[in-house]
Design a protein around this motif. Sequence first.
Motif, PDB file in Angstrom:
ATOM      1  N   THR A  43       1.750  18.307  73.720  1.00  0.00           N
ATOM      2  CA  THR A  43       2.136  16.998  74.267  1.00  0.00           C
ATOM      3  C   THR A  43       0.934  16.124  74.635  1.00  0.00           C
ATOM      4  OG1 THR A  43       2.272  18.107  76.387  1.00  0.00           O
ATOM      5  CG2 THR A  43       4.347  17.740  75.211  1.00  0.00           C
ATOM      6  N   PHE A  44      -0.266  16.655  74.495  1.00  0.00           N
ATOM      7  CA  PHE A  44      -1.408  15.907  75.035  1.00  0.00           C
ATOM      8  C   PHE A  44      -2.445  15.507  73.989  1.00  0.00           C
ATOM      9  CE2 PHE A  44      -3.712  19.795  74.620  1.00  0.00           C
ATOM     10  CZ  PHE A  44      -2.786  20.786  74.928  1.00  0.00           C
ATOM     11  N   ASP A  45      -2.189  15.801  72.679  1.00  0.00           N
ATOM     12  CA  ASP A  45      -3.170  15.495  71.648  1.00  0.00           C
ATOM     13  C   ASP A  45      -2.692  14.366  70.759  1.00  0.00           C
ATOM     14  OD1 ASP A  45      -5.581  16.911  71.498  1.00  0.00           O
ATOM     15  OD2 ASP A  45      -4.497  18.759  71.022  1.00  0.00           O
ATOM     16  N   ASP A  46      -3.426  13.246  70.732  1.00  0.00           N
ATOM     17  CA  ASP A  46      -3.073  12.180  69.790  1.00  0.00           C
ATOM     18  C   ASP A  46      -3.527  12.552  68.388  1.00  0.00           C
ATOM     19  OD1 ASP A  46      -2.022  10.710  71.789  1.00  0.00           O
ATOM     20  OD2 ASP A  46      -3.908   9.659  72.253  1.00  0.00           O
ATOM     21  N   ASN A  47      -4.644  13.274  68.324  1.00  0.00           N
ATOM     22  CA  ASN A  47      -5.214  13.613  67.024  1.00  0.00           C
ATOM     23  C   ASN A  47      -5.484  15.120  66.999  1.00  0.00           C
ATOM     24  OD1 ASN A  47      -6.344  13.382  64.533  1.00  0.00           O
ATOM     25  ND2 ASN A  47      -8.342  12.639  65.271  1.00  0.00           N
ATOM     26  N   PRO A  48      -4.427  15.937  66.852  1.00  0.00           N
ATOM     27  CA  PRO A  48      -4.598  17.379  67.019  1.00  0.00           C
ATOM     28  C   PRO A  48      -5.393  18.018  65.885  1.00  0.00           C
ATOM     29  CG  PRO A  48      -2.376  16.874  66.272  1.00  0.00           C
ATOM     30  CD  PRO A  48      -3.055  15.567  66.522  1.00  0.00           C
ATOM     31  N   PRO A  49      -6.094  19.109  66.187  1.00  0.00           N
ATOM     32  CA  PRO A  49      -6.790  19.838  65.125  1.00  0.00           C
ATOM     33  C   PRO A  49      -5.773  20.605  64.276  1.00  0.00           C
ATOM     34  CG  PRO A  49      -6.944  21.038  67.194  1.00  0.00           C
ATOM     35  CD  PRO A  49      -6.216  19.752  67.492  1.00  0.00           C
ATOM     36  N   ILE A  50      -6.210  21.130  63.158  1.00  0.00           N
ATOM     37  CA  ILE A  50      -5.282  21.850  62.278  1.00  0.00           C
ATOM     38  C   ILE A  50      -5.038  23.264  62.816  1.00  0.00           C
ATOM     39  CG2 ILE A  50      -7.012  22.842  60.668  1.00  0.00           C
ATOM     40  CD1 ILE A  50      -4.915  21.794  58.421  1.00  0.00           C
ATOM     41  N   ASP A 226      -9.807  26.432  67.951  1.00  0.00           N
ATOM     42  CA  ASP A 226      -9.377  25.116  68.434  1.00  0.00           C
ATOM     43  C   ASP A 226      -8.201  24.609  67.596  1.00  0.00           C
ATOM     44  OD1 ASP A 226      -9.342  22.839  69.976  1.00  0.00           O
ATOM     45  OD2 ASP A 226     -10.813  21.791  68.715  1.00  0.00           O
ATOM     46  N   THR A 227      -7.007  25.031  67.975  1.00  0.00           N
ATOM     47  CA  THR A 227      -5.763  24.613  67.321  1.00  0.00           C
ATOM     48  C   THR A 227      -4.861  24.018  68.403  1.00  0.00           C
ATOM     49  OG1 THR A 227      -4.670  26.702  67.791  1.00  0.00           O
ATOM     50  CG2 THR A 227      -5.903  26.574  65.717  1.00  0.00           C
ATOM     51  N   PRO A 228      -3.756  23.365  68.010  1.00  0.00           N
ATOM     52  CA  PRO A 228      -2.828  22.891  69.052  1.00  0.00           C
ATOM     53  C   PRO A 228      -2.351  24.032  69.941  1.00  0.00           C
ATOM     54  CG  PRO A 228      -2.293  21.893  66.942  1.00  0.00           C
ATOM     55  CD  PRO A 228      -3.357  22.924  66.663  1.00  0.00           C
ATOM     56  N   MET A 229      -2.066  25.208  69.312  1.00  0.00           N
ATOM     57  CA  MET A 229      -1.623  26.356  70.104  1.00  0.00           C
ATOM     58  C   MET A 229      -2.729  26.829  71.049  1.00  0.00           C
ATOM     59  SD  MET A 229      -0.752  30.147  68.744  1.00  0.00           S
ATOM     60  CE  MET A 229       0.262  31.278  69.652  1.00  0.00           C
ATOM     61  N   GLY A 230      -3.965  26.857  70.522  1.00  0.00           N
ATOM     62  CA  GLY A 230      -5.109  27.273  71.348  1.00  0.00           C
ATOM     63  C   GLY A 230      -5.293  26.343  72.532  1.00  0.00           C
ATOM     64  N   ARG A 231      -5.159  25.035  72.281  1.00  0.00           N
ATOM     65  CA  ARG A 231      -5.326  24.074  73.383  1.00  0.00           C
ATOM     66  C   ARG A 231      -4.198  24.206  74.404  1.00  0.00           C
ATOM     67  NH1 ARG A 231      -7.710  18.475  70.678  1.00  0.00           N
ATOM     68  NH2 ARG A 231      -9.454  19.481  69.619  1.00  0.00           N
ATOM     69  N   SER A 232      -2.976  24.503  73.922  1.00  0.00           N
ATOM     70  CA  SER A 232      -1.852  24.658  74.855  1.00  0.00           C
ATOM     71  C   SER A 232      -2.055  25.870  75.764  1.00  0.00           C
ATOM     72  CB  SER A 232      -0.543  24.874  74.097  1.00  0.00           C
ATOM     73  OG  SER A 232      -0.252  23.769  73.316  1.00  0.00           O
ATOM     74  N   SER A 233      -2.584  26.954  75.172  1.00  0.00           N
ATOM     75  CA  SER A 233      -2.709  28.165  75.975  1.00  0.00           C
ATOM     76  C   SER A 233      -4.030  28.209  76.732  1.00  0.00           C
ATOM     77  CB  SER A 233      -2.548  29.416  75.107  1.00  0.00           C
ATOM     78  OG  SER A 233      -3.536  29.434  74.114  1.00  0.00           O
ATOM     79  N   GLY A 234      -4.958  27.316  76.386  1.00  0.00           N
ATOM     80  CA  GLY A 234      -6.236  27.281  77.082  1.00  0.00           C
ATOM     81  C   GLY A 234      -6.243  26.188  78.129  1.00  0.00           C
ATOM     82  N   THR A 235      -7.358  25.522  78.223  1.00  0.00           N
ATOM     83  CA  THR A 235      -7.488  24.520  79.277  1.00  0.00           C
ATOM     84  C   THR A 235      -7.154  23.120  78.793  1.00  0.00           C
ATOM     85  OG1 THR A 235      -9.795  24.340  78.716  1.00  0.00           O
ATOM     86  CG2 THR A 235      -9.237  25.810  80.523  1.00  0.00           C
ATOM     87  N   GLY A 253      -9.073  26.148  62.637  1.00  0.00           N
ATOM     88  CA  GLY A 253      -8.014  26.723  61.804  1.00  0.00           C
ATOM     89  C   GLY A 253      -8.526  27.004  60.397  1.00  0.00           C
ATOM     90  N   TRP A 254      -9.464  26.177  59.928  1.00  0.00           N
ATOM     91  CA  TRP A 254     -10.040  26.385  58.584  1.00  0.00           C
ATOM     92  C   TRP A 254     -10.773  27.722  58.509  1.00  0.00           C
ATOM     93  CZ3 TRP A 254      -7.827  22.982  55.631  1.00  0.00           C
ATOM     94  CH2 TRP A 254      -7.571  21.695  56.097  1.00  0.00           C
ATOM     95  N   ASP A 255     -11.482  28.087  59.576  1.00  0.00           N
ATOM     96  CA  ASP A 255     -12.191  29.383  59.579  1.00  0.00           C
ATOM     97  C   ASP A 255     -11.200  30.524  59.369  1.00  0.00           C
ATOM     98  OD1 ASP A 255     -14.822  28.392  60.095  1.00  0.00           O
ATOM     99  OD2 ASP A 255     -14.314  28.155  62.217  1.00  0.00           O
ATOM    100  N   ILE A 256     -10.038  30.407  60.001  1.00  0.00           N
ATOM    101  CA  ILE A 256      -9.004  31.438  59.830  1.00  0.00           C
ATOM    102  C   ILE A 256      -8.424  31.364  58.412  1.00  0.00           C
ATOM    103  CG2 ILE A 256      -6.790  32.307  60.709  1.00  0.00           C
ATOM    104  CD1 ILE A 256      -9.335  32.535  62.616  1.00  0.00           C
ATOM    105  N   GLY A 257      -8.198  30.141  57.946  1.00  0.00           N
ATOM    106  CA  GLY A 257      -7.641  29.949  56.602  1.00  0.00           C
ATOM    107  C   GLY A 257      -8.535  30.542  55.517  1.00  0.00           C
TER     108      GLY A 257
END
Length: 300
Positions: A43-50, A226-235, A253-257
Amino acid sequence: MEEVLDIIPPPEVSLESQGKAPGRDRLIGKRILVVGGGQSVNTFDDNPPIGNGRASCVLMAREGATVVVADLSAEAAQGTVDIIEKEGVGKAHMVIGDVSTPEGCSGIIQDSLKALDGQLDGLVIGVGIVGAGASIPHYSAAYWDRVMNINVRSHFLILQEALPYIEKQPAGGSVVSISSISQYLPASTEPAYNASKAALSILIKNVAYQFAPRVRVNTVVPGLIDTPMGRSSGTKIKGRNASAVPLARQGSGWDIGYAVTFLMSGESSFITATDMIVDGGYVGMGSKTAKKPNQETGVS
Ligand SMILES: NC(=O)c1ccc[n+]([C@@H]2O[C@H](COP(=O)([O-])OP(=O)(O)OC[C@H]3O[C@@H](n4cnc5c(N)ncnc54)[C@H](O)[C@@H]3O)[C@@H](O)[C@H]2O)c1
């Protein structure tokens, strides 16, 4: 006198880590299903990472694969398909389903097989949830069941349904489940998340044992990403705990991909039953925060 260690600034982030490198035809002709191939919204990212699942889909299509993007959310799946179609290299199909029930898992596999004309060479299961977190006395049984259901049981049910098709492929196949360094590091208020990821890791090795030599089965184990999920569960900030990571940044997310793509490709044809940790060195060498900051660079 106390020794002051210079800290060398981290290198520039590679084009691959930014998702800007072209494909190299590594998955031409492969048909791959990604369960959880959409991306959650915060809910807080206008330009979320992948996210990890979406980046995996995009990279594998960029390498020439036909990808089925399966997700609970049609909007999330469509977002991934749109990126692939815009890039115009591989092909993408969309399948909607809910992995929380056996019927939902079965429906995803059957619909995916229809979209792929019965050829399934690879399967990536990225779906995973983390919740609000609570200390053990306050952690509800209902929440425990929900996390274990999505993070472990659904992977088992999807595998059970898909593997008979994957093992029939003349060249065999490859499976990746996305775990987390939480499978090793229990310092959290998410006991079910920790336990689910540890259970997933050994489940995957059992599946690797039962389906060798026809199917290779591995986990990719993300660290701080640094993903939307990571940001939600982090700070909720970009630099979440990055100072503790030896490579001095969060992953993307690209590193994981790219780890997923490697495990789907023939380049990893002698690799099975392994946990591929992608965490900037966090599990392998621990935190580097003990080093002193360099006065000139300010890097700490
Ligand atoms: N981001 C991090 O820092 C981090 C760290 C370690 C591990 N991971 C793991 O990475 C994996 C996925 O990461 P992501 O960035 O792609 O997450 P994400 O939340 O962006 O994507 C997961 C997708 O799964 C879908 N989904 C959720 N419940 C579903 C259900 N019941 N049925 C079908 N689809 C469902 C969501 O709609 C979403 O599109 C998870 O397994 C997570 O535990 C992430």
